[in-house]
Structures are given as structure tokens and as C-alpha cells.
Design a protein around this motif. Structure first.
Motif, PDB file in Angstrom:
ATOM      1  N   THR A 275       0.870  -1.182   0.000  1.00  0.00           N
ATOM      2  CA  THR A 275       0.000   0.000   0.000  1.00  0.00           C
ATOM      3  C   THR A 275       0.901   1.224   0.000  1.00  0.00           C
ATOM      4  O   THR A 275       1.817   1.324   0.820  1.00  0.00           O
ATOM      5  N   ILE A 276       0.652   2.126  -0.944  1.00  0.00           N
ATOM      6  CA  ILE A 276       1.418   3.383  -0.994  1.00  0.00           C
ATOM      7  C   ILE A 276       0.543   4.479  -0.386  1.00  0.00           C
ATOM      8  O   ILE A 276      -0.572   4.725  -0.847  1.00  0.00           O
ATOM      9  N   MET A 277       1.049   5.101   0.665  1.00  0.00           N
ATOM     10  CA  MET A 277       0.303   6.159   1.352  1.00  0.00           C
ATOM     11  C   MET A 277       1.018   7.485   1.144  1.00  0.00           C
ATOM     12  O   MET A 277       2.205   7.608   1.424  1.00  0.00           O
ATOM     13  N   ASP A 278       0.309   8.461   0.603  1.00  0.00           N
ATOM     14  CA  ASP A 278       0.927   9.776   0.449  1.00  0.00           C
ATOM     15  C   ASP A 278      -0.110  10.880   0.594  1.00  0.00           C
ATOM     16  O   ASP A 278      -1.298  10.624   0.741  1.00  0.00           O
ATOM     17  N   VAL A 279       0.385  12.116   0.579  1.00  0.00           N
ATOM     18  CA  VAL A 279      -0.470  13.280   0.829  1.00  0.00           C
ATOM     19  C   VAL A 279      -0.510  14.160  -0.419  1.00  0.00           C
ATOM     20  O   VAL A 279       0.401  14.148  -1.236  1.00  0.00           O
ATOM     21  N   PHE A 280      -1.614  14.891  -0.552  1.00  0.00           N
ATOM     22  CA  PHE A 280      -1.756  15.780  -1.708  1.00  0.00           C
ATOM     23  C   PHE A 280      -1.215  17.184  -1.443  1.00  0.00           C
ATOM     24  O   PHE A 280      -1.057  17.972  -2.355  1.00  0.00           O
ATOM     25  N   ASP A 281      -0.942  17.494  -0.163  1.00  0.00           N
ATOM     26  CA  ASP A 281      -0.408  18.837   0.115  1.00  0.00           C
ATOM     27  C   ASP A 281       1.117  18.787   0.146  1.00  0.00           C
ATOM     28  O   ASP A 281       1.730  17.812  -0.289  1.00  0.00           O
ATOM     29  N   GLN A 282       1.735  19.815   0.662  1.00  0.00           N
ATOM     30  CA  GLN A 282       3.196  19.931   0.609  1.00  0.00           C
ATOM     31  C   GLN A 282       3.889  18.899   1.497  1.00  0.00           C
ATOM     32  O   GLN A 282       3.555  18.713   2.658  1.00  0.00           O
ATOM     33  N   SER A 283       4.860  18.202   0.911  1.00  0.00           N
ATOM     34  CA  SER A 283       5.712  17.297   1.698  1.00  0.00           C
ATOM     35  C   SER A 283       7.106  17.336   1.091  1.00  0.00           C
ATOM     36  O   SER A 283       7.328  17.953   0.049  1.00  0.00           O
ATOM     37  N   ALA A 284       8.044  16.662   1.740  1.00  0.00           N
ATOM     38  CA  ALA A 284       9.431  16.695   1.274  1.00  0.00           C
ATOM     39  C   ALA A 284       9.611  15.935  -0.046  1.00  0.00           C
ATOM     40  O   ALA A 284      10.623  16.077  -0.710  1.00  0.00           O
ATOM     41  N   LEU A 285       8.603  15.123  -0.403  1.00  0.00           N
ATOM     42  CA  LEU A 285       8.708  14.319  -1.630  1.00  0.00           C
ATOM     43  C   LEU A 285       8.217  15.101  -2.845  1.00  0.00           C
ATOM     44  O   LEU A 285       7.146  15.702  -2.817  1.00  0.00           O
ATOM     45  N   SER A 286       8.977  15.045  -3.907  1.00  0.00           N
ATOM     46  CA  SER A 286       8.569  15.717  -5.143  1.00  0.00           C
ATOM     47  C   SER A 286       7.484  14.898  -5.843  1.00  0.00           C
ATOM     48  O   SER A 286       7.303  13.706  -5.583  1.00  0.00           O
ATOM     49  N   HIS A 287       6.770  15.555  -6.759  1.00  0.00           N
ATOM     50  CA  HIS A 287       5.741  14.873  -7.545  1.00  0.00           C
ATOM     51  C   HIS A 287       6.363  13.731  -8.345  1.00  0.00           C
ATOM     52  O   HIS A 287       5.788  12.642  -8.467  1.00  0.00           O
TER      53      HIS A 287
END
Length: 311
Positions: A220-232
Motif C-alpha cells: 500500500t502506498i500512502m501519500d499526501v496531496f499537500d506539501q511534503s518533502a517528496l517531489s511529484h
């Protein structure tokens, strides 16, 4: 300023779940710190691996909620390892010490990368049954720091902390996210120079995940749609690497959704782990699963086996 540290939940966690320290290497200075909650009869628990700035405490809301629902949950903190293979060897020894054959791993950022590398290194004798990768990555080159990875050990602690803080959210955030950042800054302050330098080295030394070695693991890949340290681009790379992975998207949550969006994160973890209920790799006590759900799971498993045999 210290909302989480003085919260009833955090204080309840600190007073009820003991911190264990375990040495599995010949080097006595390499100490694993961990919280182990829930039924000890479970042999395939979910283990949480923190980001560069995190300690075992950062997953306290997952430990409390999931163990309350009948899951066995382990949240840990790594010793000082400078090399990925050295980390994988140490983690394998820890699982042996805890008498755990296979486990589910939840990794946040660096923790997710280490979880993938451990699954890859142990693929011939699998120790990882499933992965939840939160705001994580598959290739260290995204940080453009591979050329400095070998010099982190020389840098003083204040410089290393500055590097890590540079990835924390800037600008206005909602109160819960602000509290999460404050808590992570506090955790970062508790790490010494070698702990920070070794984690940054693991985070940045030239390495990438070989997906063909872990293609049979449920992800399962969990991520956020707002600002985080990970690039698109880093997120897109993860989707490409795991085309069959379940996706758990959070509208907001920043770098630390497990702290500031814990209810949503805990729900997604439950959904991920539910597919293993009724099997020997269940992370939950069988008494906590209804007979109806177990029947549904068994039917699904037998249908899957039939379709596998037919194909």
C-alpha cells in the motif's frame, strides 16, 4: 508549543507501553529501542520504521489504536548503521531475536526505503509479508545528495539538524500539522550526531530498489496531496514501481500524517491488514475478528487459489 508531548494520549502511551532496548550485534553500542504492544501470541506483527528525524515514539498513536483493536504492533528506533546491508543484517537479527518469521512493515520516508531494501535483500528467504510505504521513495538520487553522503559523519550535529529541518514544511499549516512539526523537532533534538549522520548517510548514499525482487509482496502506498518533502516525480516513480499497489491518499497531512491525521492513517492500515485476517500472517488476534469476516476472508482466499491454479 508542546501540545502532543503534554497530551493525555502521549502520556498514557509513555506510562503503559514499556520501552525495550535490545542488542543483537557483536558491537554493544548498537542498541535497538522498541515499543511492543498487543498480543505476544501474534507471530506476524506490524512493525513501524521512522523517518530520519523520528524516534520510536512518533508512531504512538498507531501503537495505542491498533493494539487496542487487537493487533500486535512494534515501533522501533534504529541503532547507528552506516551501510544498507549492515542495517538489513541487523534488522534480520532483531527479527530472529524476537522470534518473528515474517512481518508487515510500515515505513515513513527513510523507514519506507529501508523496508523496501530489507524486503529486497531477504527475497530468497522472505521475512516481509507486506509493506505500507508512507511518503516514501525508491531511489536516493532524488535528494541530489549522493555526493555528500560520505561526509555526513564529519559534520557537527547542528549542521545535520539544519539539513533535516530544511525539509520540514514552511509557511502556514493547520494547528494539528504545526503540533506534529513541533513534536518531530523535539524528537530530532533527542538524536545525537552519529544517529543523525548515519541516518542521513543511509538516506542519501547511492542506492535504489529493485522491484522485481519484491513483486509478490502486497504493497500500500500512502501519500499526501499537500506539501511534503517528496517531489511529484518521486511519487510518480513509486506508482510506476508498484503498479498493483493499493493507494491510500490523504488530502492533507504534510510530512507526518501519522501524527496529525492519525485517524485516517490508522483506518488505511486496518484496511491493508484486513486482507490477511484468517491466515497465519494475520497481525491481529483471532478473537478480535468476527466469524462473518473470517468466512468472507476464507472464501476470498479459496477463490484466489482457484484462479491461480486455472491460470
Amino acid at each position: 508549543m508542546e501540545e502532543i508531548r503534554v497530551s493525555p494520549d502521549y502520556n498514557w502511551f509513555r506510562s503503559t507501553v514499556p520501552l525495550k532496548r535490545i542488542i543483537v550485534d557483536d558491537d554493544d553500542s548498537k542498541v535497538w529501542s522498541l515499543y511492543d504492544a498487543g498480543p505476544k501470541s501474534i507471530r506476524c506483527p506490524i512493525i513501524f520504521l521512522p523517518p530520519v528525524s523520528g524516534t520510536a515514539e512518533v508512531f504512538f498513536q498507531q501503537v495505542l489504536a491498533l493494539s487496542g483493536w487487537g493487533y500486535r504492533v512494534i515501533s522501533l528506533q534504529y541503532p547507528v548503521y552506516w551501510d544498507l546491508l549492515e542495517f538489513c543484517d541487523g534488522f534480520r537479527k532483531l527479527l530472529d531475536h524476537l522470534q518473528l518469521d515474517k512481518v508487515h512493515l510500515f515505513g515513513a520516508s527513510l523507514g519506507g526505503f529501508l523496508a523496501q531494501k530489507f524486503a529486497e535483500v531477504t527475497h530468497k528467504s522472505p521475512r516481509v509479508h507486506s509493506l505500507i510505504l508512507c511518503n516514501s521513495f525508491s531511489d536516493t538520487s532524488i535528494f541530489n545528495q549522493t555526493w555528500t553522503a560520505n561526509s555526513f559523519w564529519l559534520m557537527p550535529a547542528f549542521m545535520l539538524k539544519k539539513i533535516v529541518l530544511g525539509n520540514f514544511a514552511k509557511g502556514p499549516v493547520d494547528p494539528k500539522m504545526a503540533d506534529a512539526i513541533d513534536f518531530m523537532v523535539d524528537r530530532l533534538e533527542s538524536l545525537n550526531q552519529s544517529e543523525l549522520a548515519s541516518r542521513l548517510t543511509l538516506n542519501c548514499q547511492n542506492s535504489y530498489v529493485e522491484p522485481h525482487k519484491i513483486k509478490d509482496i502486497a504493497v500500500t502506498i500512502m501519500d499526501v496531496f499537500d506539501q511534503s518533502a517528496l517531489s511529484h516525480e518521486a511519487k510518480e516513480e513509486m506508482y510506476k514501481l508498484y503498479p498493483n499497489a493499493r493507494r491510500a491518499h490523504l488530502k492533507t497531512g504534510g510530512n507526518f500524517p501519522y501524527l496529525c491525521r492519525s485517524a485516517e492513517v490508522n483506518l488505511y492500515i486496518q484496511i491493508h491488514l484486513r486482507q490477511f485476517h484468517g491466515t497465519r500472517y494475520a497481525a491481529i488476534s483471532p478473537e478480535m475478528v468476527s466469524a462473518e469476516e473470517l468466512e468472507v476472508q476464507r472464501t476470498n482466499l479459496s477463490n484466489n487459489r482457484k484462479s491461480d491454479n486455472e491460470s
